[in-house]
Design a protein around this motif. Structure first.
Motif, PDB file in Angstrom:
ATOM      1  N   THR A   1      -6.249  13.638   4.707  1.00  0.00           N
ATOM      2  CA  THR A   1      -5.382  12.789   3.890  1.00  0.00           C
ATOM      3  C   THR A   1      -4.883  11.678   4.792  1.00  0.00           C
ATOM      4  OG1 THR A   1      -4.700  14.606   2.453  1.00  0.00           O
ATOM      5  CG2 THR A   1      -3.284  12.655   2.494  1.00  0.00           C
ATOM      6  N   VAL A   2      -5.190  10.442   4.423  1.00  0.00           N
ATOM      7  CA  VAL A   2      -4.792   9.297   5.228  1.00  0.00           C
ATOM      8  C   VAL A   2      -3.917   8.368   4.414  1.00  0.00           C
ATOM      9  CG1 VAL A   2      -6.858   9.416   6.680  1.00  0.00           C
ATOM     10  CG2 VAL A   2      -6.912   8.011   4.604  1.00  0.00           C
ATOM     11  N   SER A   3      -3.000   7.704   5.081  1.00  0.00           N
ATOM     12  CA  SER A   3      -2.147   6.736   4.409  1.00  0.00           C
ATOM     13  C   SER A   3      -2.833   5.373   4.385  1.00  0.00           C
ATOM     14  CB  SER A   3      -0.781   6.654   5.087  1.00  0.00           C
ATOM     15  OG  SER A   3      -0.919   6.370   6.460  1.00  0.00           O
ATOM     16  N   LEU A   4      -2.448   4.572   3.418  1.00  0.00           N
ATOM     17  CA  LEU A   4      -3.048   3.270   3.168  1.00  0.00           C
ATOM     18  C   LEU A   4      -1.994   2.183   3.242  1.00  0.00           C
ATOM     19  CD1 LEU A   4      -5.144   4.414   0.076  1.00  0.00           C
ATOM     20  CD2 LEU A   4      -5.998   4.171   2.426  1.00  0.00           C
ATOM     21  N   GLU A   5      -2.472   0.952   3.423  1.00  0.00           N
ATOM     22  CA  GLU A   5      -1.588  -0.208   3.507  1.00  0.00           C
ATOM     23  C   GLU A   5      -1.866  -1.160   2.348  1.00  0.00           C
ATOM     24  OE1 GLU A   5       0.823  -1.070   5.644  1.00  0.00           O
ATOM     25  OE2 GLU A   5       0.649   0.786   6.822  1.00  0.00           O
ATOM     26  N   PRO A   6      -0.848  -1.908   1.910  1.00  0.00           N
ATOM     27  CA  PRO A   6      -1.107  -2.942   0.896  1.00  0.00           C
ATOM     28  C   PRO A   6      -2.025  -4.020   1.445  1.00  0.00           C
ATOM     29  CG  PRO A   6       1.258  -2.508   1.127  1.00  0.00           C
ATOM     30  CD  PRO A   6       0.571  -1.818   2.275  1.00  0.00           C
ATOM     31  N   LEU A   7      -2.900  -4.527   0.604  1.00  0.00           N
ATOM     32  CA  LEU A   7      -3.749  -5.642   1.011  1.00  0.00           C
ATOM     33  C   LEU A   7      -2.873  -6.854   1.335  1.00  0.00           C
ATOM     34  CD1 LEU A   7      -6.643  -5.410  -1.585  1.00  0.00           C
ATOM     35  CD2 LEU A   7      -6.889  -5.245   0.907  1.00  0.00           C
ATOM     36  N   PRO A   8      -3.153  -7.543   2.429  1.00  0.00           N
ATOM     37  CA  PRO A   8      -2.353  -8.735   2.747  1.00  0.00           C
ATOM     38  C   PRO A   8      -2.563  -9.834   1.719  1.00  0.00           C
ATOM     39  CG  PRO A   8      -4.244  -8.563   4.213  1.00  0.00           C
ATOM     40  CD  PRO A   8      -4.221  -7.299   3.410  1.00  0.00           C
ATOM     41  N   ALA A   9      -1.525 -10.597   1.494  1.00  0.00           N
ATOM     42  CA  ALA A   9      -1.602 -11.669   0.502  1.00  0.00           C
ATOM     43  C   ALA A   9      -2.666 -12.696   0.896  1.00  0.00           C
ATOM     44  CB  ALA A   9      -0.234 -12.325   0.340  1.00  0.00           C
TER      45      ALA A   9
END
Length: 235
Positions: free
Chosen positions: A227-235
């Protein structure tokens, strides 16, 4: 180096069977990803487990929690393509994302061109299903030191999970100062086991054992799901 043989596991049970066989006969086993590790970490005279053929799925995505459950053979590029519609991506971005498997990224503690922003893979590992050296299947993740002490005290002599707990407790209790003194203060240290992170986390009263796997090149346990955490796509 020529492998003893190559296994393309289809399940965690397959991996456990290989590990049990190897443990009984003294046969080394090497899990490998692809596209990472340029200094020979991905080769050895061993039974090689290649997860990229069958154990290569994104099992679940939780957009609200910003996490994904993945098998070790999924390529980083495929993971990113799967979570992109949710406005998410996996932070570490090695150059060969179309060839680099998440299991290899964990083994190598990969980063990438944007490491100053996103850091290394260990920061994104929340938990892992793993197979230990004797074929035991267990889940590693966040655990309190109190729980680890109880687990270590209650274990039988041949209980590998109890031995694991005892070793982590010993490192925290007896070796913390030496680890703090010995580990360099640099942005990306992937030159050994992630003991500095372990000691730092222990100051809060708990540790994430799955993150100890990052950078270990498959020598501590074999990851069969993460299980890995994700980041929001940069604008």
């Amino acid at each position: 180096m020529t492998p003893i043989g190559v296994v393309f596991p289809r399940s965690t049970a397959d991996v456990a069977a290989v590990m049990t066989y190897g443990a009984d006969r003294g046969v080394p086993v090497l899990p490998r990803g692809g596209g990472t590790s340029l200094a020979g970490q991905a080769v050895n005279e061993a039974v090689v487990l290649d997860f990229t053929r069958y154990m290569n799925d994104v099992l679940e995505v939780d957009p609200d929690a910003r996490t994904a459950r993945v098998q070790p053979g999924v390529l980083l590029g495929d993971l990113d393509a799967t979570v992109e519609p949710e406005g998410l991506h996996f932070g570490p971005d090695p150059a060969q994302a179309n060839q680099s498997a998440i299991g290899g990224a964990i083994g190598n503690n990969s980063s990438g061109a944007h490491s100053l922003v996103y850091g290394t893979t260990d920061a994104y590992v929340e938990s892992c299903e793993v197979v230990l050296a004797d074929g035991t299947v267990t889940e590693l993740g966040e655990v309190s030191l109190e729980n680890l002490r109880e687990r270590a005290a209650a274990g039988e002599p041949d209980d590998l999970e109890a031995a694991l707990a005892a070793q982590v407790v010993r490192l925290v209790d007896e070796e913390a100062d030496a680890i703090r003194d010995a580990y360099p203060d640099i942005g990306r240290n992937v030159s050994g086991y992630n003991l500095d992170r372990l000691v730092e986390e222990a100051e809060t009263g708990s540790v994430n054992l799955a993150r100890l796997l990052a950078g270990s090149e498959g020598t501590l346990a074999i990851v069969t799901a993460a299980t890995v955490s994700l980041e929001p796509l940069p604008a």
